[in-house]
Design a protein around this motif. Structure first.
Motif, PDB file in Angstrom:
ATOM      1  N   VAL A 260       0.881  -1.267   0.049  1.00 60.19           N
ATOM      2  CA  VAL A 260       0.038   0.039   0.153  1.00 60.19           C
ATOM      3  C   VAL A 260       0.877   1.364  -0.020  1.00 60.19           C
ATOM      4  CG1 VAL A 260      -1.478   1.135   1.371  1.00 60.19           C
ATOM      5  CG2 VAL A 260      -1.754  -1.234   1.413  1.00 60.19           C
ATOM      6  N   ASP A 261       0.610   2.320  -0.989  1.00 60.72           N
ATOM      7  CA  ASP A 261       1.234   3.489  -0.827  1.00 60.72           C
ATOM      8  C   ASP A 261       0.280   4.302  -0.435  1.00 60.72           C
ATOM      9  OD1 ASP A 261       1.824   6.028  -2.374  1.00 60.72           O
ATOM     10  OD2 ASP A 261       1.080   4.767  -4.014  1.00 60.72           O
ATOM     11  N   MET A 262       0.934   5.056   0.389  1.00 60.51           N
ATOM     12  CA  MET A 262       0.238   6.128   1.303  1.00 60.51           C
ATOM     13  C   MET A 262      -0.835   6.979   0.334  1.00 60.51           C
ATOM     14  SD  MET A 262      -0.822   6.437   4.440  1.00 60.51           S
ATOM     15  CE  MET A 262      -1.553   7.673   5.414  1.00 60.51           C
ATOM     16  N   GLN A 263      -0.005   7.444  -0.926  1.00 60.39           N
ATOM     17  CA  GLN A 263      -0.697   8.695  -1.631  1.00 60.39           C
ATOM     18  C   GLN A 263      -1.868   7.897  -2.445  1.00 60.39           C
ATOM     19  OE1 GLN A 263       2.332   9.945  -4.491  1.00 60.39           O
ATOM     20  NE2 GLN A 263       2.255  11.772  -3.489  1.00 60.39           N
ATOM     21  N   SER A 264      -1.679   6.664  -2.991  1.00 59.80           N
ATOM     22  CA  SER A 264      -2.799   6.173  -3.359  1.00 59.80           C
ATOM     23  C   SER A 264      -4.144   5.836  -2.489  1.00 59.80           C
ATOM     24  CB  SER A 264      -2.670   4.430  -3.896  1.00 59.80           C
ATOM     25  OG  SER A 264      -1.484   4.471  -4.462  1.00 59.80           O
ATOM     26  N   TYR A 265      -3.749   5.576  -1.440  1.00 62.52           N
ATOM     27  CA  TYR A 265      -4.819   5.461  -0.307  1.00 62.52           C
ATOM     28  C   TYR A 265      -5.594   6.800   0.034  1.00 62.52           C
ATOM     29  CZ  TYR A 265      -7.027   4.915   4.479  1.00 62.52           C
ATOM     30  OH  TYR A 265      -8.053   5.015   5.361  1.00 62.52           O
ATOM     31  N   GLU A 266      -4.481   7.748   0.086  1.00 57.27           N
ATOM     32  CA  GLU A 266      -5.211   9.086   0.279  1.00 57.27           C
ATOM     33  C   GLU A 266      -5.822   9.579  -0.839  1.00 57.27           C
ATOM     34  OE1 GLU A 266      -1.674  10.910   2.972  1.00 57.27           O
ATOM     35  OE2 GLU A 266      -2.165  11.863   1.015  1.00 57.27           O
ATOM     36  N   LEU A 267      -5.750   9.166  -2.183  1.00 60.86           N
ATOM     37  CA  LEU A 267      -6.443   9.574  -3.301  1.00 60.86           C
ATOM     38  C   LEU A 267      -7.926   8.829  -3.146  1.00 60.86           C
ATOM     39  CD1 LEU A 267      -4.177   9.196  -6.416  1.00 60.86           C
ATOM     40  CD2 LEU A 267      -5.750  10.948  -5.972  1.00 60.86           C
ATOM     41  N   CYS A 268      -7.839   7.671  -2.887  1.00 60.99           N
ATOM     42  CA  CYS A 268      -9.149   6.863  -2.950  1.00 60.99           C
ATOM     43  C   CYS A 268      -9.926   7.366  -1.504  1.00 60.99           C
ATOM     44  CB  CYS A 268      -8.870   5.382  -2.567  1.00 60.99           C
ATOM     45  SG  CYS A 268      -7.797   4.667  -3.895  1.00 60.99           S
ATOM     46  N   CYS A 269      -9.601   7.708  -0.701  1.00 60.38           N
ATOM     47  CA  CYS A 269     -10.078   8.519   0.355  1.00 60.38           C
ATOM     48  C   CYS A 269     -10.799   9.574  -0.074  1.00 60.38           C
ATOM     49  CB  CYS A 269      -9.315   8.699   1.789  1.00 60.38           C
ATOM     50  SG  CYS A 269      -8.987   7.457   2.656  1.00 60.38           S
ATOM     51  N   ASP A 270     -10.187  10.344  -0.820  1.00 57.52           N
ATOM     52  CA  ASP A 270     -10.557  11.609  -1.248  1.00 57.52           C
ATOM     53  C   ASP A 270     -11.781  11.538  -2.243  1.00 57.52           C
ATOM     54  OD1 ASP A 270      -8.884  13.005   0.343  1.00 57.52           O
ATOM     55  OD2 ASP A 270      -7.454  13.645  -1.314  1.00 57.52           O
ATOM     56  N   MET A 271     -11.459  10.283  -2.947  1.00 58.28           N
ATOM     57  CA  MET A 271     -12.702  10.048  -3.857  1.00 58.28           C
ATOM     58  C   MET A 271     -13.850   9.672  -3.199  1.00 58.28           C
ATOM     59  SD  MET A 271     -12.434   7.184  -6.964  1.00 58.28           S
ATOM     60  CE  MET A 271     -13.608   7.224  -8.303  1.00 58.28           C
ATOM     61  N   ILE A 272     -13.862   8.914  -2.243  1.00 54.78           N
ATOM     62  CA  ILE A 272     -15.093   8.698  -1.526  1.00 54.78           C
ATOM     63  C   ILE A 272     -15.713   9.796  -1.093  1.00 54.78           C
ATOM     64  CG2 ILE A 272     -15.911   7.555   0.610  1.00 54.78           C
ATOM     65  CD1 ILE A 272     -13.912   5.157   0.036  1.00 54.78           C
ATOM     66  N   ASP A 273     -14.872  10.818  -0.416  1.00 50.48           N
ATOM     67  CA  ASP A 273     -15.360  11.966  -0.053  1.00 50.48           C
ATOM     68  C   ASP A 273     -16.160  12.805  -1.161  1.00 50.48           C
ATOM     69  OD1 ASP A 273     -14.740  11.980   2.569  1.00 50.48           O
ATOM     70  OD2 ASP A 273     -12.688  13.093   2.128  1.00 50.48           O
ATOM     71  N   VAL A 274     -15.823  12.836  -2.292  1.00 53.54           N
ATOM     72  CA  VAL A 274     -16.272  13.482  -3.332  1.00 53.54           C
ATOM     73  C   VAL A 274     -17.715  12.825  -3.763  1.00 53.54           C
ATOM     74  CG1 VAL A 274     -16.274  14.049  -5.762  1.00 53.54           C
ATOM     75  CG2 VAL A 274     -14.154  14.117  -4.361  1.00 53.54           C
ATOM     76  N   VAL A 275     -17.485  11.673  -3.865  1.00 56.53           N
ATOM     77  CA  VAL A 275     -18.714  10.828  -4.125  1.00 56.53           C
ATOM     78  C   VAL A 275     -19.845  11.073  -3.081  1.00 56.53           C
ATOM     79  CG1 VAL A 275     -19.668   8.431  -4.736  1.00 56.53           C
ATOM     80  CG2 VAL A 275     -17.544   8.895  -5.586  1.00 56.53           C
ATOM     81  N   ILE A 276     -19.699  10.824  -2.031  1.00 57.29           N
ATOM     82  CA  ILE A 276     -20.641  11.324  -0.917  1.00 57.29           C
ATOM     83  C   ILE A 276     -21.156  12.550  -1.078  1.00 57.29           C
ATOM     84  CG2 ILE A 276     -21.016  10.966   1.422  1.00 57.29           C
ATOM     85  CD1 ILE A 276     -20.647   8.398   0.184  1.00 57.29           C
ATOM     86  N   ASP A 277     -20.378  13.467  -1.053  1.00 58.28           N
ATOM     87  CA  ASP A 277     -20.652  14.879  -0.971  1.00 58.28           C
ATOM     88  C   ASP A 277     -21.654  15.158  -2.241  1.00 58.28           C
ATOM     89  OD1 ASP A 277     -19.481  15.226   1.060  1.00 58.28           O
ATOM     90  OD2 ASP A 277     -17.597  16.530   0.334  1.00 58.28           O
ATOM     91  N   VAL A 278     -21.052  14.561  -3.449  1.00 55.40           N
ATOM     92  CA  VAL A 278     -21.919  14.975  -4.666  1.00 55.40           C
ATOM     93  C   VAL A 278     -23.265  14.390  -4.535  1.00 55.40           C
ATOM     94  CG1 VAL A 278     -21.942  14.675  -7.158  1.00 55.40           C
ATOM     95  CG2 VAL A 278     -20.037  15.574  -6.060  1.00 55.40           C
ATOM     96  N   SER A 279     -23.200  13.061  -4.129  1.00 53.30           N
ATOM     97  CA  SER A 279     -24.627  12.257  -4.195  1.00 53.30           C
ATOM     98  C   SER A 279     -25.393  12.802  -3.091  1.00 53.30           C
ATOM     99  CB  SER A 279     -24.170  10.670  -3.492  1.00 53.30           C
ATOM    100  OG  SER A 279     -23.487  10.242  -4.328  1.00 53.30           O
ATOM    101  N   TRP A 280     -24.891  13.319  -1.792  1.00 52.73           N
ATOM    102  CA  TRP A 280     -25.703  13.936  -0.733  1.00 52.73           C
ATOM    103  C   TRP A 280     -26.367  15.338  -1.272  1.00 52.73           C
ATOM    104  CZ3 TRP A 280     -26.880  11.357   3.353  1.00 52.73           C
ATOM    105  CH2 TRP A 280     -27.657  12.091   4.197  1.00 52.73           C
ATOM    106  N   ILE A 281     -25.528  16.013  -1.916  1.00 48.19           N
ATOM    107  CA  ILE A 281     -26.130  17.415  -2.508  1.00 48.19           C
ATOM    108  C   ILE A 281     -27.201  17.193  -3.314  1.00 48.19           C
ATOM    109  CG2 ILE A 281     -25.542  19.319  -3.557  1.00 48.19           C
ATOM    110  CD1 ILE A 281     -22.610  19.276  -2.314  1.00 48.19           C
ATOM    111  N   TYR A 282     -26.858  16.269  -4.717  1.00 47.89           N
ATOM    112  CA  TYR A 282     -27.905  16.306  -5.507  1.00 47.89           C
ATOM    113  C   TYR A 282     -28.702  15.244  -5.646  1.00 47.89           C
ATOM    114  CZ  TYR A 282     -24.653  19.836  -7.725  1.00 47.89           C
ATOM    115  OH  TYR A 282     -23.963  20.997  -7.591  1.00 47.89           O
ATOM    116  N   GLY A 283     -28.446  14.172  -4.906  1.00 47.54           N
ATOM    117  CA  GLY A 283     -29.399  12.925  -4.727  1.00 47.54           C
ATOM    118  C   GLY A 283     -30.504  13.484  -4.177  1.00 47.54           C
ATOM    119  N   TYR A 284     -30.782  14.211  -2.961  1.00 49.27           N
ATOM    120  CA  TYR A 284     -31.828  14.473  -2.425  1.00 49.27           C
ATOM    121  C   TYR A 284     -32.989  15.044  -3.300  1.00 49.27           C
ATOM    122  CZ  TYR A 284     -35.249  15.465   1.134  1.00 49.27           C
ATOM    123  OH  TYR A 284     -36.322  15.351   1.920  1.00 49.27           O
ATOM    124  N   SER A 285     -32.644  16.277  -4.049  1.00 46.20           N
ATOM    125  CA  SER A 285     -33.558  16.693  -4.858  1.00 46.20           C
ATOM    126  C   SER A 285     -34.022  15.975  -5.922  1.00 46.20           C
ATOM    127  CB  SER A 285     -32.938  18.010  -5.555  1.00 46.20           C
ATOM    128  OG  SER A 285     -32.037  17.620  -6.242  1.00 46.20           O
TER     129      SER A 285
END
Ligand SMILES: Nc1nc2c(ncn2[C@@H]2O[C@H](COP(=O)(O)OP(=O)(O)OP(=O)(O)O)[C@@H](O)[C@H]2O)c(=O)[nH]1
Length: 390
Positions: A260-285
Motif C-alpha cells: 500500500v502506498d500512502m498516496q494511493s490510499y489518500e487519493l481513494c479516500c478523497d474520491m469517496i468524500d467527493v462521491v458522498i458529497d456530490v450524492s448527498w447534495i444532488y441525490g436528495y432533490s
C-alpha cells in the motif's frame, strides 16, 4: 443524528462534520446485498483504546468513526469513565470500541480485568509523541502484561500519536526509541512472546485511518479470502491497486497483496468524500421526499487523472465500496471490468454465506477454507472472472 449510538455518553457535536454530511452514518443495515446473517449472535470483537490522559484517545475515536473534524477535538473534555461505542456495520466491520479514561487504575478493585481483557480483540495503546513518553512507556508495559495474562490472543497496537508536530527525522528517531524501549521493558519482565505493532499516527492526516485499517483488518477472519478475491479481480481486469473500503469511516478492510502506498490510499479516500458529497447534495432533490442515502447500489464513480491513471469506484453493499486504480489504457475494457466486478461482489456474498452455513466446520478463527483459487470451496466462483489481459 450521530453516526453511532454511544452507549454511555454523547459528545456535543455541532460543528463541521469533516467532509461527510453529518447525517451520513451507520444506520440499521438493510442493504440489498446484506450479507449479515449470523453476526447478531456473535460477540463482537472489542477494541480497547488506552493510554495516558490527553494522549488523544477520544480524538481518534471521534475523528475516525464520528466524522469529527480534527480541530474540533481541541474542545473534547477529558473522559472520566469507560465509553463504549458500537460500530454496527456490515458483517465485515463489526466491533465495539471502548475508550478508557487516561487515569484508569488497573489495581483498583472495581477494575474487572477478566471481563475487560477477556473479550478483547485488539488493544490500541496511544502514546503522545509530542510529550515526554517515559511515563507512557511505563503504563504501556503494565497494561500489556496485565492484558496478556488474561488473554494471550489480544493484538497489541501502539499508536505513536500526534506526529504531525514532529519533523521527519525526529519522528523516525522517536519511533525507533519507543520501539526499542517498549520491547526491552517487556523482555526484562519476561514477556518476550508479546508482539507489539507500532504505527505513526496523527488525526490531521490520513495516517490515523491507515493505522486503524490495519487494526480492524486483524479482526476480520475472512481477510485472506477477501485479499485473494481482490488479487484475482486485479489480475483479470488489469487493475493496479484495489481497496475494499468501509465508506463511512474510510478505513479499508482489505486490499490486494501489493504494497500500500500512502498516496494511493489518500487519493481513494478523497474520491469517496467527493462521491458522498456530490450524492448527498444532488441525490436528495432528484428523489424528492423519499428517504435517501448518499451511498447506494447506484453509486459508482470514475475519475481520470492527468497522469494517465483512472480511479474507479463501485458500490459493493450499503457500507462497502471497491475503489480501484488502473491505467487509462486498460480502462478501454470497461465492460470486462464491470463484469468481473459483479463476480467479485457475488463472491464476497458467498464468502459470508459459506461462513454462516459451515460455521461449525470452520477453524477456530472462523476463516473459510482457502484452497488455492477455490476460495469458497465447491462454488468455483473464481472461474467466472473474465481475463481481460488475454
Ligand atoms: N497535534 C495533535 N493533537 C492531537 C492529536 N490527537 C489529539 N490531539 C489533541 O490532544 C488533546 C487531547 O485529546 P483527547 O482525545 O481528549 O485525549 P484523551 O486521551 O481522550 O484524554 P483523556 O480523556 O483525558 O484520557 C486534544 O486537545 C486534541 O485536539 C493529533 O494527532 N495531533
Amino acid at each position: 443524528m450521530s453516526s453511532y449510538p454511544d452507549d454511555e455518553e454523547v459528545v456535543p457535536f455541532d460543528g463541521h462534520a469533516g467532509s461527510f454530511p453529518k447525517e451520513f452514518g451507520y444506520g440499521a443495515f438493510d442493504g440489498d446485498h446484506d450479507v449479515t446473517l449470523s453476526s447478531n449472535n456473535e460477540q463482537k470483537p472489542r477494541i480497547l483504546l488506552m493510554g495516558l490522559r490527553r494522549s488523544g484517545k477520544s480524538s481518534i475515536q471521534k475523528v475516525v468513526f464520528h466524522k469529527m473534524s480534527p480541530n474540533e477535538t481541541l474542545f473534547l473534555e477529558s473522559t472520566n469513565k469507560i465509553v463504549k461505542d458500537d460500530i454496527n456495520n456490515s458483517s465485515f466491520v463489526q466491533f465495539q470500541i471502548w475508550d478508557f479514561p487516561g487515569q484508569i487504575d488497573f489495581f483498583d478493585s472495581t477494575f474487572d480485568s477478566d471481563m475487560i481483557f477477556g473479550g478483547c480483540g485488539a488493544l490500541v495503546f496511544v502514546i503522545d509523541a509530542q510529550d515526554d513518553y517515559m511515563d507512557a512507556l511505563n503504563k504501556l508495559n503494565i497494561t500489556v502484561t496485565k492484558a496478556y495474562k488474561v488473554n494471550q490472543n489480544i493484538k497489541f497496537e501502539v499508536f505513536i500519536h500526534k506526529v504531525d508536530g514532529l519533523g521527519d527525522d525526529f519522528k523516525m528517531e522517536s519511533q525507533r526509541d519507543i520501539h526499542q524501549r517498549a520491547n526491552d521493558d517487556l523482555s526484562d519482565a519476561g514477556y518476550d512472546k508479546i508482539h507489539l505493532s507500532f504505527h505513526l499516527t496523527s488525526i490531521y492526516d490520513h495516517s490515523i485511518f491507515e493505522a486503524f485499517s490495519k487494526v480492524v483488518q486483524k479482526l476480520i477472519p475472512q481477510l485472506p479470502a477477501l485479499e485473494n478475491l481482490l488479487n484475482i479481480l486485479n489480475t483479470n481486469s488489469a487493475i493496479e491497486k484495489s481497496f475494499l473500503f468501509d465508506v463511512v469511516s474510510k478505513i479499508y478492510i482489505a486490499t490486494d497483496s501489493t504494497p500500500v502506498d500512502m498516496q494511493s490510499y489518500e487519493l481513494c479516500c478523497d474520491m469517496i468524500d467527493v462521491v458522498i458529497d456530490v450524492s448527498w447534495i444532488y441525490g436528495y432533490s432528484v428523489r424528492d421526499e423519499q428517504e435517501t442515502t448518499a451511498f447506494d447500489e447506484q453509486s459508482s464513480s470514475l475519475i481520470k487523472l492527468n497522469n494517465g491513471t483512472v480511479l474507479y469506484l463501485r458500490e459493493v453493499n450499503k457500507f462497502l465500496a471497491l475503489v480501484c486504480i488502473l491505467r487509462e489504457d486498460n480502462f478501454d475494457h470497461k465492460g470486462v471490468i464491470d463484469y468481473n466486478f459483479l463476480c467479485f461482489r457475488e463472491a464476497i456474498q458467498q464468502v459470508f454465506e459459506l461462513r454462516n452455513k459451515h460455521q461449525s466446520m470452520t477453524n477456530s478463527s472462523g476463516s473459510p477454507i482457502i484452497n488455492g483459487k477455490n476460495i469458497v470451496g465447491d462454488t468455483h466462483m473464481n472461474s467466472s472472472f473474465i481475463d481481460e489481459t488475454n
